[in-house]
Design a protein around this motif. Structure first.
Motif, PDB file in Angstrom:
ATOM      1  N   ASP A  21       0.840  -1.192   0.000  1.00 51.10           N
ATOM      2  CA  ASP A  21       0.000   0.000   0.000  1.00 51.10           C
ATOM      3  C   ASP A  21       0.872   1.238   0.000  1.00 51.10           C
ATOM      4  OD1 ASP A  21      -1.831   1.968   0.330  1.00 51.10           O
ATOM      5  OD2 ASP A  21      -3.007   0.886   1.833  1.00 51.10           O
ATOM      6  N   LEU A  22       0.978   1.858  -1.171  1.00 51.17           N
ATOM      7  CA  LEU A  22       1.841   3.043  -1.244  1.00 51.17           C
ATOM      8  C   LEU A  22       1.037   4.330  -1.244  1.00 51.17           C
ATOM      9  CD1 LEU A  22       4.733   2.013  -3.602  1.00 51.17           C
ATOM     10  CD2 LEU A  22       4.482   1.741  -1.173  1.00 51.17           C
ATOM     11  N   ARG A  23      -0.164   4.270  -0.684  1.00 52.71           N
ATOM     12  CA  ARG A  23      -0.861   5.535  -0.479  1.00 52.71           C
ATOM     13  C   ARG A  23      -0.157   6.257   0.647  1.00 52.71           C
ATOM     14  NH1 ARG A  23      -6.605   2.913  -0.356  1.00 52.71           N
ATOM     15  NH2 ARG A  23      -5.249   1.330   0.508  1.00 52.71           N
ATOM     16  N   GLN A  90      -4.798   4.973   8.365  1.00 52.16           N
ATOM     17  CA  GLN A  90      -3.528   4.265   8.203  1.00 52.16           C
ATOM     18  C   GLN A  90      -3.800   2.763   8.081  1.00 52.16           C
ATOM     19  OE1 GLN A  90      -0.906   3.884  11.674  1.00 52.16           O
ATOM     20  NE2 GLN A  90       0.674   4.767  10.388  1.00 52.16           N
ATOM     21  N   PRO A  91      -3.228   2.098   7.052  1.00 45.84           N
ATOM     22  CA  PRO A  91      -3.490   0.665   6.902  1.00 45.84           C
ATOM     23  C   PRO A  91      -3.055  -0.109   8.144  1.00 45.84           C
ATOM     24  CG  PRO A  91      -2.356   1.535   4.973  1.00 45.84           C
ATOM     25  CD  PRO A  91      -2.348   2.618   6.002  1.00 45.84           C
ATOM     26  N   ALA A  92      -3.850  -1.136   8.487  1.00 47.00           N
ATOM     27  CA  ALA A  92      -3.581  -1.900   9.713  1.00 47.00           C
ATOM     28  C   ALA A  92      -2.197  -2.530   9.684  1.00 47.00           C
ATOM     29  CB  ALA A  92      -4.648  -2.980   9.868  1.00 47.00           C
ATOM     30  N   HIS A 283      -1.742   0.025  -4.683  1.00 47.25           N
ATOM     31  CA  HIS A 283      -2.347  -0.431  -3.427  1.00 47.25           C
ATOM     32  C   HIS A 283      -3.394  -1.479  -3.766  1.00 47.25           C
ATOM     33  CE1 HIS A 283      -5.958   2.069  -4.078  1.00 47.25           C
ATOM     34  NE2 HIS A 283      -5.128   2.990  -4.485  1.00 47.25           N
ATOM     35  N   GLY A 284      -3.756  -2.260  -2.760  1.00 43.72           N
ATOM     36  CA  GLY A 284      -4.583  -3.435  -2.988  1.00 43.72           C
ATOM     37  C   GLY A 284      -5.966  -3.158  -3.547  1.00 43.72           C
ATOM     38  N   GLU A 285      -6.498  -1.950  -3.285  1.00 40.91           N
ATOM     39  CA  GLU A 285      -7.840  -1.659  -3.803  1.00 40.91           C
ATOM     40  C   GLU A 285      -7.816  -1.355  -5.295  1.00 40.91           C
ATOM     41  OE1 GLU A 285      -9.833   1.321  -1.380  1.00 40.91           O
ATOM     42  OE2 GLU A 285      -8.861   0.408   0.360  1.00 40.91           O
ATOM     43  N   SER A 286      -6.643  -1.058  -5.820  1.00 39.65           N
ATOM     44  CA  SER A 286      -6.547  -0.716  -7.231  1.00 39.65           C
ATOM     45  C   SER A 286      -5.881  -1.836  -8.043  1.00 39.65           C
ATOM     46  CB  SER A 286      -5.765   0.594  -7.376  1.00 39.65           C
ATOM     47  OG  SER A 286      -5.535   0.901  -8.716  1.00 39.65           O
ATOM     48  N   CYS A 287      -4.735  -2.314  -7.570  1.00 43.41           N
ATOM     49  CA  CYS A 287      -3.954  -3.252  -8.378  1.00 43.41           C
ATOM     50  C   CYS A 287      -3.997  -4.661  -7.765  1.00 43.41           C
ATOM     51  CB  CYS A 287      -2.516  -2.758  -8.464  1.00 43.41           C
ATOM     52  SG  CYS A 287      -1.461  -3.900  -9.368  1.00 43.41           S
ATOM     53  N   PRO A 288      -4.392  -5.660  -8.546  1.00 45.83           N
ATOM     54  CA  PRO A 288      -4.458  -7.017  -7.992  1.00 45.83           C
ATOM     55  C   PRO A 288      -3.085  -7.562  -7.581  1.00 45.83           C
ATOM     56  CG  PRO A 288      -4.994  -6.999 -10.356  1.00 45.83           C
ATOM     57  CD  PRO A 288      -4.885  -5.580  -9.925  1.00 45.83           C
ATOM     58  N   LEU A 289      -2.025  -7.027  -8.190  1.00 43.92           N
ATOM     59  CA  LEU A 289      -0.687  -7.523  -7.831  1.00 43.92           C
ATOM     60  C   LEU A 289      -0.168  -6.888  -6.538  1.00 43.92           C
ATOM     61  CD1 LEU A 289       0.959  -7.673 -11.373  1.00 43.92           C
ATOM     62  CD2 LEU A 289      -0.133  -9.507 -10.087  1.00 43.92           C
ATOM     63  N   ALA A 290      -0.879  -5.864  -6.047  1.00 45.09           N
ATOM     64  CA  ALA A 290      -0.545  -5.275  -4.741  1.00 45.09           C
ATOM     65  C   ALA A 290      -1.376  -5.922  -3.638  1.00 45.09           C
ATOM     66  CB  ALA A 290      -0.793  -3.771  -4.764  1.00 45.09           C
ATOM     67  N   ALA A 455      -9.423   5.535  -3.294  1.00 45.08           N
ATOM     68  CA  ALA A 455      -9.661   4.959  -4.624  1.00 45.08           C
ATOM     69  C   ALA A 455      -9.359   5.964  -5.738  1.00 45.08           C
ATOM     70  CB  ALA A 455     -11.110   4.492  -4.734  1.00 45.08           C
ATOM     71  N   TRP A 456      -9.094   7.217  -5.363  1.00 52.34           N
ATOM     72  CA  TRP A 456      -8.906   8.267  -6.368  1.00 52.34           C
ATOM     73  C   TRP A 456      -7.534   8.127  -7.041  1.00 52.34           C
ATOM     74  CZ3 TRP A 456      -5.236  12.292  -6.042  1.00 52.34           C
ATOM     75  CH2 TRP A 456      -5.378  13.279  -7.028  1.00 52.34           C
TER      76      TRP A 456
END
Ligand code: SF4
Length: 761
Positions: A21-23, A90-92, A283-290, A455-456
């Protein structure tokens, strides 16, 4: 034998899970992070201990690191993290990682000081509001020990495997023999210089001619040094893909000659080429490889390390087989590779991955930089940033509503700078404070917006954001090594409203202060190229440390292989160009009639090249000629080079410093001569004049460091296309009266013998 690992690296291995997750929560710049830490620790009482060094062992594992702070009065150990935006978002898995680090430090502190218990505090510091959010819990020494041992236990099998790999690697490297029957002339001298530099732990500038096998001549000694001088890794860095391919080829040759050598070699690809989903965000919500990246990483890592060579294709194949991102898998594999091959920027850039991993893990590394004559210009670009007002104008219309105000503020400050400026170009001694503040504010707002809208994704805003972050970061270290300039495209004040455009640039001209730390972080750095003269120019501008070594490897070529002529009856100065066309065409015609074959002719500009080519074609219609075009793609470049056939005839016209002036190999009669109708001096313009002034005040060599040395370096590189092997024969015509000057001739390769009588004079 023990295995040393940093606390952070241990926890990243054992405690990271879930999505990549690079947000940007947290999103502070490095400087903001440092300042945030300083603010937090300055708020603590007297007696508060900062940057507490801690270490401990578990079996063969030696774990070490620095805890951010310890308050002995309250018996509280703190881990400080700066952030921006909404902490709740912040991601868990980030939070889990932070706790893991703090608990490991907690154990190390309890063990070191005999504490039965202590309070652990994760301190999140909001860069925007300057407020601290403290998450605290009490822990006893026994629980912390159990936590430490559990995490070490999860890593120990891997560590034992790594220790076994290292032992086998070093044993095989000690026994390794040069993979060919013998060294080529000059190759042994280069290899010995590299090994000695590593033995002394110093850096090296090596001028070594073409054709001696520099890739293998540098990797082989550095591998021997790895075993003898306990190097963890060798980084081979090159400016171009061809240099990286040669390095990978050299590693393959070494591995073929030593089948038992368990050497892990990794090629680093740029994100733009390695990314499988360029339309997605990391990040995982956008890219399946993340998504679930860290859950599948262990499998991908283990599979990758079974492969004999980790080039781009192999890394991609493993990554896709395990459904993880290839780009971030290669970053992970750096930790376990023995040789890493990539572009210069992976070690020398402002946020270079190899450099920061070296720092973080305390690796002992040997760095090889191929074709290092490119380093000055490449490093200048790495520490420069440019912003174009046109792009901001577009963004003000397309960006989300919430970002328009901060972008407008930047626009207003920018427009004010344009209005103040009288001419088309201005160089400023200081950065414009109001503009920089508006830019920083816009970055904060975009960072917050991104944190609040996971998601933006807007490529244009992100481009602006990263560029603005770099601009801000370079602004923090702005000084004598850089210029801040504004170029207005329509000549400045007086243009109709809305038509004025400008480009702002923080332009590094002396990379030395930045690169110095990079040299110091490595055990040894060897820069090598066929053209590194004079060495003081490179040592000064690149910031090579005191005590660096210099070697000029003797050329394997004989003076009689190359006829060097100086056309001192011709001036190629701008004001003499028209007059020079006929004598240049005549000289080329004479040479061609005397000895037909394949030639390259170099000029200072397309315009000059075209004029000579037209005249030459009119006077010598029977001689085939072909020209370099502006912006040639790869296939057009290949077609240009394909015309240099064995046994072929004709002249390729090209521009000095372009695609055909270096990095091309035309051995034998594929190229029998070159005409160089320029000294290659950079254009006199306001930027170069500023550089000249700074070089004069820094080194007392303004003209030489700005114009003469960079120009002659290009001439020698271009001329170097003619003799590629010890059996080649060729002719060079240096066309300009200034080539006859002793100070210019002193910059030509020592093995050249300039003809006593000038040709065609
Ligand atoms: S594949 Fe591309 S978008 Fe996906 S995580 Fe990798 S680099 Fe990011």
């Amino acid at each position: 034998m023990s295995y040393t690992i940093a606390v952070r690296a241990l926890c990243e291995f054992t405690a990271k899970q879930g999505d990549l997750d690079l947000r940007f929560t947290p999103t502070p710049t490095a400087q903001e992070g440092i300042e945030g830490h300083a603010i937090v620790t300055s708020r603590r009482d007297d007696g508060y201990e900062r940057e507490v060094s801690l270490a401990g062992d578990f079996g063969p594992l030696h774990v070490r690191g620095r805890a951010d702070g310890y308050d002995p009065r309250q018996n509280q150990l703190e881990e400080i993290k700066t952030y921006r935006g909404d902490l709740a978002r912040q991601p868990a898995n980030h939070r889990i990682l932070h706790w893991a680090q703090l608990k490991v430090y907690g154990h190390l502190l309890c063990a070191a000081r005999g504490l039965p218990a202590l309070r652990l505090a994760l301190v999140y510091f909001d860069i925007g509001t300057q407020k601290e959010t403290v998450l605290a819990e009490d822990a006893d020494a026994a629980t912390l020990r159990a936590f430490f041992e559990e995490h070490c236990g999860r890593f120990i099998a891997w560590a034992e495997q790594e220790l076994a790999h290292r032992t086998a690697r070093d044993e095989q490297l000690r026994a390794l023999r040069f993979p060919h029957d013998d060294f080529r002339p000059g190759q042994r001298q280069l290899a010995e210089a590299m090994f000695k530099a590593s033995a002394r732990g110093c850096s090296l500038l090596a001028q070594a001619p073409t054709g001696i096998g520099k890739s293998i001549g540098s990797i082989f000694p550095m591998l021997k040094a790895s075993a003898e001088h306990c190097l963890d890794k060798v980084f081979f860095l090159a400016a171009k893909t061809s240099g990286r391919s040669m390095a990978l080829g050299a590693v393959e040759t070494i591995k073929r000659s030593a089948p038992l050598l368990p050497l892990r070699a990794l090629e680093l690809a740029a994100k733009t080429t390695a990314c499988e989903n360029p339309d997605k965000a990391c990040h995982g919500e956008s890219c399946p490889l993340a998504q679930g990246f860290y859950d599948r990483l262990a499998g991908a890592r283990a599979a990758a390390l079974q492969l004999p060579m980790l080039d781009r294709a192999a890394v991609r194949e493993v990554a896709l087989a395990h459904q993880v991102c290839p780009y971030y898998l290669q970053s992970e594999l750096v930790r376990w590779a023995d040789v890493v091959v990539g572009d210069y920027n992976y070690y020398f850039d402002i946020s270079a991955m190899l450099y920061s991993l070296t720092q973080m893990n305390g690796w002992k590394v040997g760095v090889l930089a191929d074709e290092a004559h490119n380093m000055v210009s490449r490093a200048r670009k790495m520490y420069s940033a440019e912003m174009d007002h046109v792009r901001l104008r577009v963004l003000r219309k397309t960006a989300p509503e919430a970002l328009r105000k901060p972008l407008d503020r930047v626009h207003r400050q920018w427009s004010a700078l344009e209005k103040e400026q009288e001419g088309a170009y201005a160089c400023h001694a200081a950065l414009p404070e109001k503009f920089m503040a508006a830019l920083q504010n816009a970055c904060s707002e975009i960072g917050d917006y991104m944190a609040e809208h996971p998601a933006w994704f807007d490529a244009d805003v992100l481009d602006f954001y990263f560029n603005a972050l770099l601009f801000g970061r370079l602004g923090e270290s702005f000084g004598e090594h850089s210029l801040f300039d504004i170029e207005i495209s329509d000549g400045g004040r007086g243009a109709a409203a809305g038509r004025v455009n400008s480009v702002l640039c923080i332009r590094n001209i002396l990379p030395a202060p930045f690169l110095k730390q990079r040299f110091e972080a490595a055990h040894t750095v060897a820069l090598f190229s066929a053209t590194l003269s004079p060495w003081n120019y490179y040592a000064d501008t690149l910031g090579m440390p005191e005590g660096s070594a210099w070697v000029d490897v003797a050329s394997p070529f004989e003076a009689q292989q190359l006829q060097v002529h100086i056309a001192s009856h011709i001036s190629t100065r701008y004001q003499h160009r028209e007059r020079s066309l006929a004598p240049i065409a005549a000289l080329m015609g004479e040479q061609y009639q005397r000895q037909p074959g394949n030639y390259l002719a170099f000029f200072s500009s397309f315009d000059y090249m075209e004029k000579v080519a037209e005249l030459f074609a009119a006077r010598h219609p029977d001689v085939p000629l072909w020209r370099q075009e502006r912006r040639m793609d790869e296939s057009a470049r290949d077609a240009f080079l394909a015309r240099f056939r064995t046994g072929g005839e004709g002249i390729g016209f090209a521009v000095l410093g372009g695609s055909f002036g270096e990095g091309i190999d035309l051995p034998g009669d594929r190229l029998i001569g070159a005409f160089i109708a320029t000294l290659g001096l950079p254009q006199i313009n306001p930027v170069n004049e500023q550089i000249k002034a700074r070089m004069e005040s820094a080194f007392g060599a303004g003209y030489d460091y700005t114009y003469l040395y960079p120009g002659l370096q290009k001439v020698v590189q271009a001329a170097g296309r003619v003799i590629r092997t010890t059996s080649d024969q060729g002719t060079i015509h240096l066309i300009d009266d200034r080539f006859a000057r002793p100070e210019i001739q002193a910059l030509l390769p020592a093995w050249w013998q300039v003809a006593a009588r000038n040709f065609s004079a």
